[in-house]
Enzyme design. Structure first.
Site, mmCIF file in Angstrom:
data_model
loop_
_atom_site.group_PDB
_atom_site.id
_atom_site.type_symbol
_atom_site.label_atom_id
_atom_site.label_comp_id
_atom_site.label_asym_id
_atom_site.label_seq_id
_atom_site.Cartn_x
_atom_site.Cartn_y
_atom_site.Cartn_z
ATOM 1 N N TRP A 189 -18.699 -13.148 -1.445
ATOM 2 C CA TRP A 189 -19.977 -12.626 -0.941
ATOM 3 C C TRP A 189 -20.636 -11.733 -2.006
ATOM 4 O O TRP A 189 -21.856 -11.709 -2.134
ATOM 5 C CB TRP A 189 -19.721 -11.813 0.340
ATOM 6 C CG TRP A 189 -20.944 -11.122 0.873
ATOM 7 C CD1 TRP A 189 -21.857 -11.621 1.758
ATOM 8 C CD2 TRP A 189 -21.401 -9.810 0.544
ATOM 9 N NE1 TRP A 189 -22.851 -10.702 1.985
ATOM 10 C CE2 TRP A 189 -22.598 -9.582 1.265
ATOM 11 C CE3 TRP A 189 -20.929 -8.799 -0.289
ATOM 12 C CZ2 TRP A 189 -23.317 -8.388 1.181
ATOM 13 C CZ3 TRP A 189 -21.646 -7.611 -0.373
ATOM 14 C CH2 TRP A 189 -22.810 -7.418 0.355
ATOM 15 N N HIS A 190 -19.796 -11.000 -2.759
ATOM 16 C CA HIS A 190 -20.357 -10.063 -3.744
ATOM 17 C C HIS A 190 -21.059 -10.767 -4.878
ATOM 18 O O HIS A 190 -21.952 -10.204 -5.501
ATOM 19 C CB HIS A 190 -19.254 -9.153 -4.306
ATOM 20 C CG HIS A 190 -18.907 -8.043 -3.392
ATOM 21 N ND1 HIS A 190 -18.005 -8.189 -2.378
ATOM 22 C CD2 HIS A 190 -19.350 -6.767 -3.323
ATOM 23 C CE1 HIS A 190 -17.904 -7.042 -1.714
ATOM 24 N NE2 HIS A 190 -18.711 -6.166 -2.275
ATOM 25 N N GLY A 191 -20.634 -11.947 -5.189
ATOM 26 C CA GLY A 191 -21.298 -12.610 -6.303
ATOM 27 C C GLY A 191 -20.689 -13.948 -6.602
ATOM 28 O O GLY A 191 -19.546 -14.237 -6.227
ATOM 29 N N PHE A 201 -26.345 -8.179 -5.152
ATOM 30 C CA PHE A 201 -25.593 -8.965 -4.177
ATOM 31 C C PHE A 201 -26.486 -9.335 -3.021
ATOM 32 O O PHE A 201 -26.192 -9.982 -2.138
ATOM 33 C CB PHE A 201 -24.360 -8.193 -3.699
ATOM 34 C CG PHE A 201 -23.524 -7.668 -4.852
ATOM 35 C CD1 PHE A 201 -23.364 -8.446 -5.994
ATOM 36 C CD2 PHE A 201 -22.938 -6.430 -4.813
ATOM 37 C CE1 PHE A 201 -22.620 -7.977 -7.065
ATOM 38 C CE2 PHE A 201 -22.174 -5.955 -5.874
ATOM 39 C CZ PHE A 201 -22.028 -6.726 -6.998
#
Lengths: 469, 313
Positions: free
Chosen positions: A324-326, A469
């Site tokens: 999800w962060h990247g 993000f």
């Protein structure tokens, strides 16, 4: 519009001044317009995407609520989830898959792959508002919340500018009723909000941006190395940078919301004082970790399906949390380290915490967890596996240069300031620093933050890390 | 009872909010006043830039001694690489030189900076811009200092386009151009840090942003030529002759010879007193700038080069 820019301060002042002069319904219209202006400040074309997904989810939620047929409801839920995650997938991960595909093709001998023409720009905040919309649809499906009657109310719930770009991800049951009910001016909340904004700016501009100087220099090789000292300097500096940056952002978001009569959930509770990884995730980016728990870990079975399944669920949740962060495998590795750590912790300790309150024991656990988290930060900060591995291996390569001591002293001043602020928060168990102190003291604290921000804020113009993000 | 407590709490909060907002307003206003009035007196660098700026604005094509006036602008390569007094002695009485160096600046700073200087009334006979090739092709602008000192507010949208600024940065530049404190907050911060913790100065070379790798020579050449034409046209519009001075650096080979040759074909003067790697590393201060010994060597060659080149043109 960045929270630490003069434009945002002016924007917020104007919005607050006009907002409190309007009646309730007009307040919502005005806030929606202001939020869309705030978002369009980056690129007006992104507004179409947000408006489109807002409209679809508004309609789908109403249809889910109106339907009594379980199959229809499930299909509608699936439709919304597929649509939301497709938007997120296309905009956030398309480049990642193109790059991975190009690397694979290059390994197989393909040459001149025109990767750059396929690139897609990531709309800011898409991960945050998508998760908020998904939470809404799922909660409506489970009949935990009623669907919004008014499209304006729902659109405002999705786009309210303080949380729009980097959270905190608001739960429908918490924020939607606040949007739907008239707000009243409360001077105590407004004062708290102003202090939160000042503390947030202090965390971002004074702590994070100054720590970033050391982190960037160390990881770029400006200090030589990599060796034991440069890796430690870079990692510790990044740990305080990302914490100051994101907790600062969250405080400005909460403070801005409070000036408008809203309450946002607390997103950070002194994470570097955590005594276990589980404890860390109850303190770090709480709005995301609780979202992942409620909408991923528990639906996967949580800890209800036996030990092995619990470990798998923990691992899956953290791997997806990392992704999800990247769009980068290093983020997956970062999630993997945390997932594995949580699974091992669960295996060794079970659900119980070692609640021993012995001073030394507690601090030993805190120091151990802080360093474990820092080790994982290397994968978060470095964009390639080989680069991250190089840093970890270099921990064994001892070299000394007197400038390391100067850098360490510089870093310690900023880290210590944030650490002391956290100790105060931890001992008071309050939502904001010095909350129980007399107003005179808090006014002076606010003014001190103001002086420190204006005189000791770092010079570089840098966006908040979580805007990516 | 709870109602009265709540009302009293509300009153206290209102008073605290008013006092804090008022105190912040007074503080910010004081900061602006102090920055405008006191800071130039206590900060040597800033005072020099102010004085140089004033001198530059008052330039006319010929000085009182009938010598031609020359305005030389640039960044730290000019600031520490040229010995002002020595160069003036070398080129007197033919030319009378005024300087306006600002560390950290590059092409766009000086394209827009010269526009502002000309608009403010500066009319030198000759304009020299001292930039390395890397600075000549850079799209960066030097933050608040540029916006406050070198940018015309009416150029804001042109700066946004040329420097690829987003809306936040553009609005920051607007506020920087209005407020002395905002425009100079980086210098104030650095000055305070140096005063509070002098040892921090040692960190400066380690925390500089990384140098980007240079593009291929043909890309450098095309971009540099287009920019030299722009500077040349700007100077001609205000009746001044233009030249670019490429200082000695320890950078990689950067197509400066090719730029000099191509510019010459278009009648634009590019001075390259020292070839790449001609000067030994021992005359450089920090791996980039000349030390006093290097500055003396560079200045000694720059004087005759200027006289010869500008006479020929």
């Amino acid at each position: 519009m960045l929270f630490d820019s003069a434009a945002y301060i002016l924007f917020l002042i104007l919005v607050v001044l006009v907002y409190w002069r309007l009646p309730f319904r007009k307040q919502n219209y005005m806030l929606l317009a202001a939020s869309y202006f705030f978002y369009g400040w980056w690129d007006w074309r992104f507004l179409l995407l947000m408006a489109g997904s807002t409209l679809v989810d508004y309609i789908v939620a109403r249809k889910i609520a109106a339907s009594s047929d379980a199959r229809t409801r499930r299909y509608l839920l699936l439709f919304s989830l597929i649509l939301n995650f497709s938007f997120l997938g296309i905009f956030k991960y398309f480049n990642f898959f193109v790059d991975s595909g190009a690397r694979l093709a290059a390994l197989l001998g393909a040459k001149r792959i025109p990767v750059s023409i396929w690139r897609i720009i990531l709309p800011p905040g898409i991960s945050f508002y998508t998760f908020q919309e998904v939470a809404y649809i799922v909660d409506v499906y489970h009949r935990k919340v009623a669907p919004a009657e008014s499209l304006v109310d729902y659109a405002l719930f999705v786009s309210l500018f303080p949380h729009l770009i980097a959270g905190p991800i608001q739960r429908p049951s918490h924020l939607l009723p606040q949007v739907q009910r008239p707000r009243t001016w409360d001077a105590t909340k407004a004062f708290d909000g102003l202090i939160l904004i000042l503390e947030g700016l202090f965390r971002k501009m004074v702590i994070a941006d100054n720590c970033a100087l050391i982190a960037n220099g160390a990881f770029a090789g400006s200090f030589g190395g990599p060796n034991t000292m440069t890796v430690l300097l870079g990692t510790y500096a990044f740990a305080w940078q990302i914490y100051g940056d994101f907790s600062g952002y969250s405080r400005i978001a909460r403070g801005s919301a409070q000036l408008l009569g809203f309450h946002f959930m607390v997103n950070f509770r002194q994470p570097y004082l955590a005594e276990s990884l589980q404890d860390f995730w109850r303190r770090w980016h709480i709005s995301l970790s609780s979202w992942l728990r409620d909408y991923l870990y528990i639906p996967l079975g949580g800890s209800r399906l036996g030990k092995v399944r619990t470990y798998i669920n923990l691992m899956l949740t953290m791997l997806l949390g990392g992704l999800w962060h990247g769009a980068n495998w290093t983020f997956v590795a970062w999630g993997g380290i945390h997932g594995a750590g949580l699974a091992v912790e669960r295996f060794l300790l079970g659900k119980k915490h070692d609640a021993s309150s012995a001073f030394l024991g507690r601090w030993a656990r805190r120091i151990f967890i802080f360093n474990l988290v820092c080790l994982a930060w290397i994968f978060f900060r470095i964009t390639s596996f080989s680069g991250a591995w190089e840093q970890i291996v270099a921990l064994a390569n001892w070299q000394w240069n007197p400038v390391y001591l100067t850098a360490l002293g510089f870093l310690s001043v900023y880290a210590l300031a944030l650490f002391l602020l956290d100790l105060q928060l931890e001992s008071s168990n309050a939502e904001q620093a010095f909350a129980s102190y007399p107003y005179a003291f808090r006014v002076l604290t606010g003014l001190a933050f103001c002086v420190l921000i204006t005189l000791f804020g770092a010079n570089q113009e840098s966006a908040f890390i979580y805007f990516r993000f | 009872m709870p109602l009265s407590i709540s009302a009293s709490e509300h009153r206290k909060a209102t008073r605290a909010l008013t006092i804090l907002l008022g105190a912040m307003l007074v503080y910010v206003c004081s900061l602006e006043v102090v920055t405008r009035l006191a800071f130039p007196r206590i900060n040597h660098v800033w005072r020099t830039i102010r004085e140089d700026h004033l001198t530059a604005v008052l330039l006319h094509p010929s000085a009182a001694s009938n010598s031609e006036t020359m305005l030389m602008v640039g960044n730290s390569y000019l600031e520490v690489g040229v010995n002002r007094e020595n160069l003036q002695q070398e080129i007197a009485p033919t030319f009378s030189i005024a300087y306006l160096p600002m560390s950290g600046t590059s092409y766009l700073d000086w394209y827009f900076g010269l526009r502002k200087l000309f608009m403010e009334g500066s009319r030198p006979a000759i304009v020299g811009v001292c930039l390395s090739t890397r600075d000549l092709i850079s799209d960066a602008t030097y933050g608040g200092s540029f916006a406050h000192t070198l940018m015309l507010r009416s150029d804001l949208l042109r700066v946004k386009k040329a420097s690829h600024l987003d809306n936040t940065m553009t609005s920051d530049y607007f506020f920087d151009s209005l407020s002395s404190w905002m425009g100079h907050r980086a210098e104030i911060h650095n000055w305070l840090l140096r005063k509070a913790a002098p040892s921090v100065e040692k960190l400066t070379p380690y925390v500089r942003p990384e140098k980007q790798s240079l593009p291929p020579s043909d890309v450098i050449l095309a971009k540099a030529l287009a920019r030299l034409r722009m500077l040349n046209q700007l100077a001609q519009r205000y009746g001044a002759r233009f030249f670019l001075l490429i200082p000695p650096t320890m950078d990689v080979r950067d197509a400066s010879n090719e730029i000099q040759a191509a510019a010459a074909k278009e009648g634009i003067l590019v001075l390259l007193p020292f070839q790449h790697a001609e000067l030994p590393g021992s005359v450089f201060l920090d791996g980039a700038h000349l030390n006093p010994q290097g500055a003396a060597i560079f200045t000694a060659r720059l004087g005759p080069t200027l006289l010869q080149s500008l006479y020929q043109n």
